[in-house]
Design a protein around this motif. Structure first.
Motif, PDB file in Angstrom:
ATOM      1  N   MET A   1       0.836  -1.202   0.000  1.00  0.00           N
ATOM      2  CA  MET A   1       0.000   0.000   0.000  1.00  0.00           C
ATOM      3  C   MET A   1       0.869   1.250   0.000  1.00  0.00           C
ATOM      4  O   MET A   1       1.957   1.276   0.570  1.00  0.00           O
ATOM      5  CB  MET A   1      -0.906   0.030   1.227  1.00  0.00           C
ATOM      6  CG  MET A   1      -2.051  -0.976   1.176  1.00  0.00           C
ATOM      7  SD  MET A   1      -3.147  -0.756   2.577  1.00  0.00           S
ATOM      8  CE  MET A   1      -3.754   0.901   2.294  1.00  0.00           C
ATOM      9  N   GLY A   2       0.361   2.283  -0.650  1.00  0.00           N
ATOM     10  CA  GLY A   2       1.032   3.568  -0.599  1.00  0.00           C
ATOM     11  C   GLY A   2       0.402   4.432   0.475  1.00  0.00           C
ATOM     12  O   GLY A   2      -0.369   3.962   1.316  1.00  0.00           O
ATOM     13  N   LYS A   3       0.741   5.707   0.461  1.00  0.00           N
ATOM     14  CA  LYS A   3       0.154   6.634   1.416  1.00  0.00           C
ATOM     15  C   LYS A   3       0.101   8.025   0.805  1.00  0.00           C
ATOM     16  O   LYS A   3       0.735   8.299  -0.228  1.00  0.00           O
ATOM     17  CB  LYS A   3       0.943   6.654   2.716  1.00  0.00           C
ATOM     18  CG  LYS A   3       2.392   7.098   2.600  1.00  0.00           C
ATOM     19  CD  LYS A   3       3.070   7.033   3.972  1.00  0.00           C
ATOM     20  CE  LYS A   3       4.555   7.348   3.877  1.00  0.00           C
ATOM     21  NZ  LYS A   3       5.214   7.291   5.212  1.00  0.00           N
ATOM     22  N   VAL A   4      -0.662   8.885   1.425  1.00  0.00           N
ATOM     23  CA  VAL A   4      -0.763  10.273   1.021  1.00  0.00           C
ATOM     24  C   VAL A   4       0.214  11.070   1.883  1.00  0.00           C
ATOM     25  O   VAL A   4       0.139  11.031   3.111  1.00  0.00           O
ATOM     26  CB  VAL A   4      -2.197  10.810   1.200  1.00  0.00           C
ATOM     27  CG1 VAL A   4      -2.259  12.286   0.826  1.00  0.00           C
ATOM     28  CG2 VAL A   4      -3.177  10.000   0.358  1.00  0.00           C
ATOM     29  N   ILE A   5       1.131  11.776   1.237  1.00  0.00           N
ATOM     30  CA  ILE A   5       2.126  12.580   1.955  1.00  0.00           C
ATOM     31  C   ILE A   5       1.905  14.035   1.598  1.00  0.00           C
ATOM     32  O   ILE A   5       2.054  14.430   0.432  1.00  0.00           O
ATOM     33  CB  ILE A   5       3.557  12.168   1.568  1.00  0.00           C
ATOM     34  CG1 ILE A   5       3.771  10.671   1.759  1.00  0.00           C
ATOM     35  CG2 ILE A   5       4.572  12.960   2.377  1.00  0.00           C
ATOM     36  CD1 ILE A   5       5.073  10.156   1.166  1.00  0.00           C
ATOM     37  N   CYS A   6       1.548  14.846   2.566  1.00  0.00           N
ATOM     38  CA  CYS A   6       1.385  16.275   2.322  1.00  0.00           C
ATOM     39  C   CYS A   6       2.698  16.969   2.665  1.00  0.00           C
ATOM     40  O   CYS A   6       3.140  16.950   3.822  1.00  0.00           O
ATOM     41  CB  CYS A   6       0.251  16.859   3.138  1.00  0.00           C
ATOM     42  SG  CYS A   6       0.018  18.637   2.813  1.00  0.00           S
ATOM     43  N   ALA A   7       3.323  17.578   1.669  1.00  0.00           N
ATOM     44  CA  ALA A   7       4.607  18.252   1.862  1.00  0.00           C
ATOM     45  C   ALA A   7       4.385  19.751   2.007  1.00  0.00           C
ATOM     46  O   ALA A   7       3.971  20.425   1.061  1.00  0.00           O
ATOM     47  CB  ALA A   7       5.524  17.964   0.679  1.00  0.00           C
ATOM     48  N   GLY A   8       4.643  20.265   3.201  1.00  0.00           N
ATOM     49  CA  GLY A   8       4.589  21.707   3.412  1.00  0.00           C
ATOM     50  C   GLY A   8       5.732  22.372   2.664  1.00  0.00           C
ATOM     51  O   GLY A   8       6.885  21.939   2.769  1.00  0.00           O
ATOM     52  N   LEU A   9       5.428  23.441   1.923  1.00  0.00           N
ATOM     53  CA  LEU A   9       6.431  24.096   1.088  1.00  0.00           C
ATOM     54  C   LEU A   9       7.107  25.280   1.764  1.00  0.00           C
ATOM     55  O   LEU A   9       8.082  25.814   1.242  1.00  0.00           O
ATOM     56  CB  LEU A   9       5.789  24.568  -0.220  1.00  0.00           C
ATOM     57  CG  LEU A   9       5.139  23.488  -1.090  1.00  0.00           C
ATOM     58  CD1 LEU A   9       4.597  24.110  -2.367  1.00  0.00           C
ATOM     59  CD2 LEU A   9       6.127  22.376  -1.407  1.00  0.00           C
ATOM     60  N   GLY A  10       6.586  25.715   2.909  1.00  0.00           N
ATOM     61  CA  GLY A  10       7.168  26.882   3.550  1.00  0.00           C
ATOM     62  C   GLY A  10       6.673  28.172   2.928  1.00  0.00           C
ATOM     63  O   GLY A  10       5.680  28.192   2.184  1.00  0.00           O
ATOM     64  N   PRO A  11       7.374  29.287   3.172  1.00  0.00           N
ATOM     65  CA  PRO A  11       6.861  30.603   2.774  1.00  0.00           C
ATOM     66  C   PRO A  11       6.941  30.911   1.288  1.00  0.00           C
ATOM     67  O   PRO A  11       6.382  31.914   0.842  1.00  0.00           O
ATOM     68  CB  PRO A  11       7.756  31.574   3.567  1.00  0.00           C
ATOM     69  CG  PRO A  11       9.027  30.818   3.790  1.00  0.00           C
ATOM     70  CD  PRO A  11       8.608  29.379   3.967  1.00  0.00           C
ATOM     71  N   GLY A  12       7.639  30.087   0.499  1.00  0.00           N
ATOM     72  CA  GLY A  12       7.659  30.321  -0.943  1.00  0.00           C
ATOM     73  C   GLY A  12       9.007  30.148  -1.594  1.00  0.00           C
ATOM     74  O   GLY A  12       9.110  29.686  -2.724  1.00  0.00           O
ATOM     75  N   ASN A  13      10.069  30.527  -0.908  1.00  0.00           N
ATOM     76  CA  ASN A  13      11.415  30.318  -1.425  1.00  0.00           C
ATOM     77  C   ASN A  13      11.785  28.854  -1.238  1.00  0.00           C
ATOM     78  O   ASN A  13      11.790  28.357  -0.112  1.00  0.00           O
ATOM     79  CB  ASN A  13      12.397  31.217  -0.671  1.00  0.00           C
ATOM     80  CG  ASN A  13      13.806  31.160  -1.234  1.00  0.00           C
ATOM     81  OD1 ASN A  13      14.239  30.131  -1.760  1.00  0.00           O
ATOM     82  ND2 ASN A  13      14.530  32.253  -1.121  1.00  0.00           N
ATOM     83  N   PRO A  14      12.107  28.114  -2.311  1.00  0.00           N
ATOM     84  CA  PRO A  14      12.424  26.691  -2.163  1.00  0.00           C
ATOM     85  C   PRO A  14      13.571  26.421  -1.193  1.00  0.00           C
ATOM     86  O   PRO A  14      13.624  25.350  -0.588  1.00  0.00           O
ATOM     87  CB  PRO A  14      12.800  26.270  -3.593  1.00  0.00           C
ATOM     88  CG  PRO A  14      12.109  27.246  -4.475  1.00  0.00           C
ATOM     89  CD  PRO A  14      12.126  28.544  -3.728  1.00  0.00           C
ATOM     90  N   ASP A  15      14.490  27.382  -1.032  1.00  0.00           N
ATOM     91  CA  ASP A  15      15.606  27.198  -0.103  1.00  0.00           C
ATOM     92  C   ASP A  15      15.152  27.135   1.352  1.00  0.00           C
ATOM     93  O   ASP A  15      15.909  26.694   2.220  1.00  0.00           O
ATOM     94  CB  ASP A  15      16.618  28.335  -0.248  1.00  0.00           C
ATOM     95  CG  ASP A  15      17.400  28.262  -1.555  1.00  0.00           C
ATOM     96  OD1 ASP A  15      17.413  27.169  -2.164  1.00  0.00           O
ATOM     97  OD2 ASP A  15      17.986  29.286  -1.955  1.00  0.00           O
ATOM     98  N   LEU A  16      13.931  27.594   1.628  1.00  0.00           N
ATOM     99  CA  LEU A  16      13.411  27.595   2.996  1.00  0.00           C
ATOM    100  C   LEU A  16      12.507  26.395   3.268  1.00  0.00           C
ATOM    101  O   LEU A  16      11.881  26.314   4.321  1.00  0.00           O
ATOM    102  CB  LEU A  16      12.644  28.894   3.266  1.00  0.00           C
ATOM    103  CG  LEU A  16      13.491  30.167   3.152  1.00  0.00           C
ATOM    104  CD1 LEU A  16      12.633  31.405   3.358  1.00  0.00           C
ATOM    105  CD2 LEU A  16      14.632  30.153   4.148  1.00  0.00           C
ATOM    106  N   MET A  17      12.447  25.463   2.335  1.00  0.00           N
ATOM    107  CA  MET A  17      11.696  24.230   2.514  1.00  0.00           C
ATOM    108  C   MET A  17      12.497  23.278   3.404  1.00  0.00           C
ATOM    109  O   MET A  17      13.728  23.329   3.442  1.00  0.00           O
ATOM    110  CB  MET A  17      11.468  23.590   1.139  1.00  0.00           C
ATOM    111  CG  MET A  17      10.423  22.514   1.072  1.00  0.00           C
ATOM    112  SD  MET A  17      10.324  21.844  -0.629  1.00  0.00           S
ATOM    113  CE  MET A  17       9.988  23.340  -1.577  1.00  0.00           C
ATOM    114  N   SER A  18      11.817  22.393   4.128  1.00  0.00           N
ATOM    115  CA  SER A  18      12.532  21.426   4.949  1.00  0.00           C
ATOM    116  C   SER A  18      13.274  20.427   4.062  1.00  0.00           C
ATOM    117  O   SER A  18      12.896  20.185   2.910  1.00  0.00           O
ATOM    118  CB  SER A  18      11.563  20.671   5.871  1.00  0.00           C
ATOM    119  OG  SER A  18      10.809  19.721   5.143  1.00  0.00           O
ATOM    120  N   VAL A  19      14.328  19.848   4.607  1.00  0.00           N
ATOM    121  CA  VAL A  19      15.090  18.839   3.874  1.00  0.00           C
ATOM    122  C   VAL A  19      14.187  17.661   3.505  1.00  0.00           C
ATOM    123  O   VAL A  19      14.251  17.124   2.400  1.00  0.00           O
ATOM    124  CB  VAL A  19      16.290  18.355   4.711  1.00  0.00           C
ATOM    125  CG1 VAL A  19      16.989  17.187   4.035  1.00  0.00           C
ATOM    126  CG2 VAL A  19      17.269  19.500   4.946  1.00  0.00           C
TER     127      VAL A  19
END
Length: 243
Positions: A1-19
């Motif tokens: 089975m797979g799963k649903v993963i919601c990835a928070g993107l942060g404020p907009g700059n990709p460099d500020l996204m979590s690892v």
């Protein structure tokens, strides 16, 4: 089975996204994201340079955004049907694959994904990857400490009735006001009534290309997108300067 993963993107700059969000998005074979009809979508734009070549995309297009009042029966019916449809589709996808859902800011902080999260309980495995909320990126863009000491911070929706805005503004020290856009005249009047207008800032596209910072008092009522944020800094208790 797979799963649903919601990835928070942060404020907009990709460099500020979590690892973890970065790694998850780069490896995603199935990718869903919210957008307005006729638009590419801000979430999709943020990750444009991160996707694998064989990714399968699922644009989740809102049936309505600001065309109808959010309190109207028609708006509610359309949005309930929209979230129900996509919960069904994500459940089906997750039976065999992981599917990554993009969410700007933090998913559990006024994020649209919350409506899917609620509907997917008991139907699919769901994982949510937290992120820096958009307001944090906006107040850092102002390069000034936002809360001091025991300041009280209130996060308000500009869609609130004007009297409610005034009441909350009177009680709080630092203010974040979201969902501005056409509601800006109401926000301006409430800030003026509480003596806060001259201290208010408008930040549009915080941390992203095209970032704009302006004093709210100098901004026209029709010069404010829906997702711009109004900020008023706290002025609370601070350590005394050494003599």
């Amino acid at each position: 089975m797979g799963k649903v993963i919601c990835a928070g993107l942060g404020p907009g700059n990709p460099d500020l996204m979590s690892v973890k969000s970065d790694r998850t998005i780069r490896g995603a074979k199935h990718l869903a994201y919210f957008r307005k009809k006729g638009r590419k979508g801000q979430a999709r734009t943020i990750v444009a340079d991160m996707l694998r070549d064989d990714v399968i995309e699922y644009p989740m297009e809102y049936p309505v955004t600001t065309e109808l009042h959010f309190g109207s029966d028609e708006y509610k019916a359309l949005m309930v049907a929209f979230y129900a449809e996509w919960a069904d589709r994500l459940e089906t996808l997750a039976r065999d694959n992981d599917v990554v859902v993009l969410c700007e800011g933090d998913p559990f902080f006024y994020g649209s994904f919350m409506h899917l999260h609620t509907r997917l309980q008991g139907r699919a495995e769901v994982e949510v990857l937290p992120a820096i909320p958009g307001m944090v990126g906006c107040w850092n863009a102002l390069d000034t400490p936002f809360t001091w000491g025991d300041d009280v911070l209130s996060v308000l929706m500009a869609t609130l009735p004007e009297d409610d805005l005034i009441t909350h503004m009177q009680r709080a020290d630092a203010l974040v006001i979201m969902k501005t856009g056409r509601n800006l005249p109401r926000v301006r009047r409430a800030l003026a009534a509480t003596g806060r207008l001259d201290d208010a800032w408008l930040v549009e596209k915080g941390t992203m290309p095209g970032q704009r910072i302006a004093k709210l008092a100098d901004t026209a009522d029709d010069d404010c997108p829906y997702f711009a944020i109004v900020l008023v800094h706290g002025q609370g208790r601070r350590p005394e300067a050494a003599e």
